[in-house]
Scaffold this active site. Structure first.
Site, short mmCIF file in Angstrom:
data_model
loop_
_atom_site.label_atom_id
_atom_site.label_comp_id
_atom_site.label_asym_id
_atom_site.label_seq_id
_atom_site.Cartn_x
_atom_site.Cartn_y
_atom_site.Cartn_z
N LYS A 49 0.86 -1.19 0.00
CA LYS A 49 0.00 0.00 0.00
C LYS A 49 0.89 1.23 0.00
CE LYS A 49 -3.93 2.20 2.23
NZ LYS A 49 -3.35 3.57 2.09
N ASP A 51 1.72 5.32 -0.08
CA ASP A 51 1.19 6.54 0.52
C ASP A 51 1.37 7.69 -0.46
OD1 ASP A 51 0.09 8.23 2.35
OD2 ASP A 51 1.85 8.35 3.65
N GLU A 191 2.72 1.31 4.95
CA GLU A 191 1.32 1.66 5.17
C GLU A 191 0.44 0.43 5.37
OE1 GLU A 191 -0.84 4.85 4.69
OE2 GLU A 191 0.95 5.21 5.86
#
Length: 339
Positions: A49, A51, A191
């Site tokens: 994930k 950011d 993340e």
């Protein structure tokens, strides 16, 4: 059709449809759903994930356009990405990905924000902020709509369709993940993970075929006001933020950390331009002498948890987002996985 599309099995080639450039963007990008699930049944792939901000790139011949998830043009904001995609031998595609900036080996939204409002080359170069575009999907290739193809096939196509070197990157993925992989990436300060069904089609809007597995809480919230600064602080004291529940803007608390001097001063100027006399919140805000603003700005906020009365605990400002409309900001709640 290209040589790449000619390599598809007959049953997959039959899923392709001709489409005009940009037509596949009308309903918006595919979005992931937040979940608490960690052990996912079936065939999934797992991506880091990132950011950053979502960006779709459309090329038709010599014309290349970068678009935010709300359709805003970003060509002049990220000219190095435009140059990298314009140099590709493939001249007809629509791809999906994430623009990020790194700090100490991690994607850093606050650092990326330093590039978001810049459009002049000399300002961009003076910022010293390098960006990367991590590509993870293809919606169209050489006039063919590829969204009905399985995800694994789309990833294979986009990996082979483009040449990857800085600032253009192919998003890596793993074929196994879940609880142990999430623990590993959280320990690295990432993340979290995006889990995607390996055979899923690309469908606009939020879907359980793509899931967000977060290491810590955080989401976009709408700025509806602010408090005065205290002591030697400039700009403002804290932002008053909330989220939409239907047509009502629900108050979620105040955010007073995560700002540097430049952000405090620059953001105060934007807030003053949105000043209004009435509170935009449906709930009572228990702050002395608050300043209200039109709910137009969207901020990315990190926090530890939601309290029982739906307030943020230990919130921290990460930056403003210009890739999401304020009216689209709702409270993210983990969704149970359905079959």
């Amino acid at each position: 059709m290209t040589d790449l599309l000619d390599t598809l099995p007959a049953e997959q080639a039959g899923l392709l449809r001709q489409t005009r450039p940009g037509m596949e963007l009308a309903a918006g990008p595919m979005l992931a759903t937040l979940t608490d699930e960690r052990d996912l049944p079936g065939d999934w792939i797992f991506e880091r994930k990132l950011d950053g901000i979502r960006v779709l790139a459309v090329r038709e011949g010599k014309t290349l356009t970068l678009l935010s998830r709300t359709g805003r043009h970003l060509d002049t904001t990220y000219p190095e990405i435009v140059d990298a995609l314009a140099a590709q031998s493939s001249t007809d595609f629509t791809i999906d990905g994430e623009v990020v900036a790194f700090s100490r080996g991690r994607t850093d939204f606050a650092r990326l924000q330093q590039r978001m409002g810049l459009t002049r080359r000399r300002d961009i170069e003076a910022s010293g902020v390098a960006v990367s575009y991590y590509v993870f999907d293809v919606l169209r290739l050489q006039g063919a709509d590829t969204r009905s193809l399985p995800l694994r096939t789309r990833k294979s196509l986009v990996r082979r369709a483009l040449a990857y070197s800085a600032p253009l990157r192919m998003t890596p993925h793993r074929n196994e993940g879940g609880r142990e992989l999430l623990a590993d990436v959280c320990g690295r300060g990432w993340e979290g993970l995006i889990a995607k069904r390996a055979d899923s089609r690309y469908r606009p809007g939020r879907s359980q075929d793509w899931l967000k597995l977060k290491c810590s809480l955080g989401q976009e919230l709408v700025v509806g006001g602010f408090t005065d600064p205290a002591g030697s602080r400039s700009g403002f004291g804290a932002l008053l933020v909330g989220y939409y529940d239907g047509d009502r803007l629900r108050y979620a608390g105040k955010v007073g950390t995560g700002f540097d001097h430049r952000t405090l001063v620059g953001l105060r100027a934007r807030l003053d331009g949105l000043a209004t006399t009435e509170s935009p919140f449906a709930d009572r805000v228990r702050e002395g002498r608050p300043h209200w603003v039109e709910p137009a700005l969207v901020a990315q906020i990190a926090f530890t948890e939601w309290t029982r009365d739906s307030m943020l605990r230990h919130p921290r400002f990460l930056g403003l987002r210009d890739d999401k409309s304020a009216r689209d900001v709702v409270r993210e709640r983990p969704s149970p996985l359905t079959a």
